[in-house]
Design a protein around this motif. Structure first.
Motif, mmCIF file in Angstrom:
data_model
loop_
_atom_site.group_PDB
_atom_site.id
_atom_site.type_symbol
_atom_site.label_atom_id
_atom_site.label_comp_id
_atom_site.label_asym_id
_atom_site.label_seq_id
_atom_site.Cartn_x
_atom_site.Cartn_y
_atom_site.Cartn_z
ATOM 1 N N SER A 90 -28.004 2.864 -29.408
ATOM 2 C CA SER A 90 -29.465 2.882 -29.261
ATOM 3 C C SER A 90 -29.860 2.690 -27.789
ATOM 4 C CB SER A 90 -30.116 1.805 -30.129
ATOM 5 O OG SER A 90 -29.609 0.525 -29.789
ATOM 6 N N ASP A 91 -29.088 1.900 -27.050
ATOM 7 C CA ASP A 91 -29.360 1.712 -25.623
ATOM 8 C C ASP A 91 -29.118 3.010 -24.858
ATOM 9 O OD1 ASP A 91 -29.859 -1.090 -25.907
ATOM 10 O OD2 ASP A 91 -27.699 -1.438 -25.934
ATOM 11 N N PHE A 93 -29.202 6.026 -26.115
ATOM 12 C CA PHE A 93 -30.263 6.945 -26.520
ATOM 13 C C PHE A 93 -31.543 6.646 -25.745
ATOM 14 C CE2 PHE A 93 -34.077 7.545 -29.123
ATOM 15 C CZ PHE A 93 -34.026 8.914 -29.346
ATOM 16 N N TRP A 94 -31.900 5.370 -25.658
ATOM 17 C CA TRP A 94 -33.126 4.970 -24.975
ATOM 18 C C TRP A 94 -33.070 5.312 -23.490
ATOM 19 C CZ3 TRP A 94 -37.736 4.630 -26.527
ATOM 20 C CH2 TRP A 94 -38.709 3.935 -25.797
ATOM 21 N N GLY A 95 -31.903 5.090 -22.864
ATOM 22 C CA GLY A 95 -31.739 5.429 -21.450
ATOM 23 C C GLY A 95 -31.920 6.916 -21.208
ATOM 24 N N THR A 96 -31.319 7.718 -22.073
ATOM 25 C CA THR A 96 -31.450 9.174 -21.948
ATOM 26 C C THR A 96 -32.893 9.599 -22.185
ATOM 27 O OG1 THR A 96 -29.185 9.349 -22.747
ATOM 28 C CG2 THR A 96 -30.495 11.363 -22.774
ATOM 29 N N LYS A 97 -33.542 8.946 -23.135
ATOM 30 C CA LYS A 97 -34.941 9.266 -23.440
ATOM 31 C C LYS A 97 -35.862 8.955 -22.249
ATOM 32 C CE LYS A 97 -38.090 8.858 -27.354
ATOM 33 N NZ LYS A 97 -38.461 10.273 -27.297
ATOM 34 N N GLN A 98 -35.503 7.963 -21.447
ATOM 35 C CA GLN A 98 -36.305 7.620 -20.264
ATOM 36 C C GLN A 98 -36.069 8.604 -19.119
ATOM 37 O OE1 GLN A 98 -38.545 5.316 -21.018
ATOM 38 N NE2 GLN A 98 -37.362 5.245 -22.886
ATOM 39 N N GLY A 99 -35.059 9.462 -19.275
ATOM 40 C CA GLY A 99 -34.805 10.475 -18.264
ATOM 41 C C GLY A 99 -33.515 10.304 -17.480
ATOM 42 N N ALA A 100 -32.698 9.312 -17.840
ATOM 43 C CA ALA A 100 -31.442 9.095 -17.107
ATOM 44 C C ALA A 100 -30.551 10.335 -17.208
ATOM 45 C CB ALA A 100 -30.712 7.882 -17.668
ATOM 46 N N ASP A 101 -29.911 10.663 -16.098
ATOM 47 C CA ASP A 101 -29.023 11.823 -16.051
ATOM 48 C C ASP A 101 -27.608 11.460 -16.496
ATOM 49 O OD1 ASP A 101 -30.835 13.870 -14.618
ATOM 50 O OD2 ASP A 101 -30.991 12.073 -13.371
ATOM 51 N N GLY A 102 -27.307 10.167 -16.512
ATOM 52 C CA GLY A 102 -26.004 9.688 -16.954
ATOM 53 C C GLY A 102 -26.137 8.259 -17.451
ATOM 54 N N TYR A 103 -25.195 7.829 -18.286
ATOM 55 C CA TYR A 103 -25.232 6.473 -18.838
ATOM 56 C C TYR A 103 -23.802 5.979 -18.934
ATOM 57 C CZ TYR A 103 -26.946 2.586 -21.708
ATOM 58 O OH TYR A 103 -27.298 1.339 -22.184
ATOM 59 N N MET A 104 -23.489 4.910 -18.222
ATOM 60 C CA MET A 104 -22.155 4.310 -18.248
ATOM 61 C C MET A 104 -22.276 2.830 -18.577
ATOM 62 S SD MET A 104 -20.326 6.000 -14.911
ATOM 63 C CE MET A 104 -18.723 5.350 -15.391
ATOM 64 N N THR A 105 -21.217 2.291 -19.133
ATOM 65 C CA THR A 105 -21.247 0.869 -19.480
ATOM 66 C C THR A 105 -20.241 0.084 -18.641
ATOM 67 O OG1 THR A 105 -19.713 1.250 -21.305
ATOM 68 C CG2 THR A 105 -22.062 1.257 -21.840
ATOM 69 N N LYS A 106 -20.557 -1.196 -18.471
ATOM 70 C CA LYS A 106 -19.683 -2.137 -17.754
ATOM 71 C C LYS A 106 -18.792 -2.830 -18.778
ATOM 72 C CE LYS A 106 -23.475 -3.332 -14.660
ATOM 73 N NZ LYS A 106 -24.463 -4.383 -14.456
ATOM 74 N N PRO A 107 -17.590 -3.194 -18.421
ATOM 75 C CA PRO A 107 -16.936 -2.859 -17.151
ATOM 76 C C PRO A 107 -16.634 -1.364 -17.104
ATOM 77 C CG PRO A 107 -15.371 -3.905 -18.636
ATOM 78 C CD PRO A 107 -16.715 -3.937 -19.317
#
Length: 121
Positions: A90-91, A93-107
């Motif tokens: 869901s995070d 999805f929400w990031g992409t919905k805000q317009g992010a071109d990429g989404y990576m997680t830490k670490p």
């Protein structure tokens, strides 16, 4: 070839080092911000080629910053990678919905990180 400028937005000093060092070593010009409001100021004022954006930030969170930048005519073309500890689908999805071109997680894996940056520049 002109150097690409990358704005890294992260409130943790340790994570800031982990996020900026590989970029600097790869030859990118790196500027930093430690909260959402500073991120907006630097994005508008310095117009970086790419922003690496944490989600959990003081003042304005990364989702708010991303949405604001992607809906403003002056900054909507800046590429944004969200790099966060928020790992739920869901995070993402929400990031992409805000317009992010990429989404990576830490670490994160440094090679994957640099590949994601290079792919957007």
């Amino acid at each position: 070839m002109a150097k690409h400028t990358i704005l890294v937005v992260e409130d943790s000093p340790t994570n800031m080092i982990l996020m900026t060092t590989p970029l600097t070593e790869a030859g990118y010009e790196v500027i930093t911000a430690v909260d959402g409001e500073e991120a907006l100021e630097k994005a508008t004022g310095e117009h970086p080629d790419l922003i690496v954006l944490d989600v959990i930030l003081p003042k304005k969170n990364g989702f708010q910053v991303c949405r604001q930048l992607k809906t403003a005519p002056d900054t909507q073309d800046i590429k944004i990678i969200m790099l966060t500890s928020k790992t739920q689908d869901s995070d993402r999805f929400w990031g992409t919905k805000q317009g992010a071109d990429g989404y990576m997680t830490k670490p994160f894996d440094t090679d994957e990180y640099l590949s994601a940056v290079k792919a957007l520049l």
